[in-house]
Enzyme design. Structure first.
Site, PDB file in Angstrom:
ATOM      1  CG  LEU A  87     -15.745  61.857  -4.648  1.00  0.00           C
ATOM      2  CD1 LEU A  87     -15.973  63.305  -4.198  1.00  0.00           C
ATOM      3  CD2 LEU A  87     -14.812  61.817  -5.841  1.00  0.00           C
ATOM      4  CG  ASP A  88     -10.306  57.512  -2.362  1.00  0.00           C
ATOM      5  OD1 ASP A  88     -10.999  56.523  -2.637  1.00  0.00           O
ATOM      6  OD2 ASP A  88      -9.213  57.766  -2.896  1.00  0.00           O
ATOM      7  CE  LYS A  89     -12.342  59.376   7.458  1.00  0.00           C
ATOM      8  NZ  LYS A  89     -11.789  58.602   8.600  1.00  0.00           N
ATOM      9  NE  ARG A  96      -4.915  58.327  -2.606  1.00  0.00           N
ATOM     10  CZ  ARG A  96      -5.378  57.557  -1.634  1.00  0.00           C
ATOM     11  NH1 ARG A  96      -6.627  57.105  -1.678  1.00  0.00           N
ATOM     12  NH2 ARG A  96      -4.607  57.239  -0.615  1.00  0.00           N
TER      13      ARG A  96
END
Length: 319
Positions: free
Chosen positions: A140-142, A241
């Site tokens: 997962l992205d930060k 996104r």
């Protein structure tokens, strides 16, 4: 350790070092690049650079040293709190908080989820993993919160990675997206690839992109956008996104895939509003299908309330 890979159409366009690293849990990206650069791994019996973009039916072949002979930087355990939802001898389910980086990398040598895992369970510190991201099945992205499944054995890792690759894992996200004319539901099927000018970004790319499919349905509407349930059928980098930005409904709080007017931080939106909500997959040992749900985090609830009360200005055309 022998490596032999025939490139599939789904892998076409990937970097060679990525393909090699993905093929064996014991091989990190940096080790794969070193093996390729020294000629230990060939493509169609010829040397290539680590950044070579593989083509369908390319034959990747070579030998990698056993984990005992790999130059691996020791993983430093750190006492970082983990929100553990489930754990057994094979897997660990966590609810990742926003702001936590998954594994060490450029600019993030410590304070990552992997450092926390090493402190939580000694098995993650064993040399048999042979890489700097033990147990990491997916990322997962930060600034994305929510569910992650962690493998506690190499066998579990290989099984779960294959399940993700074969699209047998069902993933749903909660999203807060900007837009006044968002349909009640829809499916986005647009190929995604690396941005030709901004290498850290992804973009919809009709010719050289990889197939990507996202389904969404509106849960709640407010003046400037919607709360949505989003299902991922593929797992491309930044997929939600990128797809939502391409369709003119970017995520609130996203400073990259965002209309220029809204790239500056809004005090009521602390991060990109993306939460890994539910995850369903087969257990790597029993084969029983499991289902997990991570509740909406507090900052997400607060942002939803903020937006429902008027929040930022209404959306404008993409720019």
């Amino acid at each position: 350790m022998h490596i032999k890979i025939e490139i599939s159409s789904d892998q076409a366009g990937l970097r060679l070092d990525q393909v090699v690293a993905d093929s064996k849990p014991q091989i990190s990206r940096s080790i794969a690049a070193r093996l390729i650069s020294t000629g230990a791994i060939l493509v169609n019996q010829t040397t290539k650079r680590p950044g070579y973009k593989v083509k369908p039916k390319d034959l990747v072949d070579g030998e990698a040293p056993s984990p005992d002979h790999q130059d691996i930087k020791p993983l430093v355990p750190e006492s970082i709190p983990l929100n553990i939802l489930y754990e057994d001898d094979y897997i660990l389910m966590i609810d990742k908080p926003p702001g936590l980086v998954v594994h060490p990398g450029a600019g993030n040598d410590s304070g990552t989820l992997v450092n926390a895992l090493a402190a939580h369970h000694s098995g993650f510190r064993e040399q048999s993993w042979g890489m700097d991201r033990p147990g990491i099945v997916h990322r997962l992205d930060k600034d994305t919160s929510g569910l992650m499944v962690i493998a506690k054995t190499v066998g579990s890792l290989e099984f779960l990675q294959k399940e993700f690759k074969q699209r047998r894992v069902e993933k749903h996200y909660l999203v807060l997206a900007r837009g006044e004319s968002i349909p009640d539901s829809g499916v986005i099927e647009r190929p995604i690839g690396r941005h030709p000018h901004h290498r850290k970004r992804m973009t919809v790319m009709e010719e050289n992109g990889r197939y990507a499919k996202t389904r969404f349905s509106v849960i709640k509407r407010f003046d400037s956008g919607c709360l949505m349930d989003v299902r991922l059928y593929t797992g491309r980098t930044h997929q939600i996104r990128v797809h939502f930005y391409d369709q003119g409904m970017p995520l609130f709080g996203d400073s990259i895939y965002q209309n220029r007017t809204f790239r500056k931080k809004d005090p009521g939106v602390p991060r990109q509003m993306l939460h890994s909500w539910t995850l369903s997959f087969r257990h790597p040992y029993s084969g029983v299908r499991l289902f997990f749900e991570a509740p909406m985090p507090e900052d997400f609830k607060t942002t939803l309330l903020y937006l429902s009360r008027g929040g930022p200005v209404k959306s404008v055309n993409q720019g």
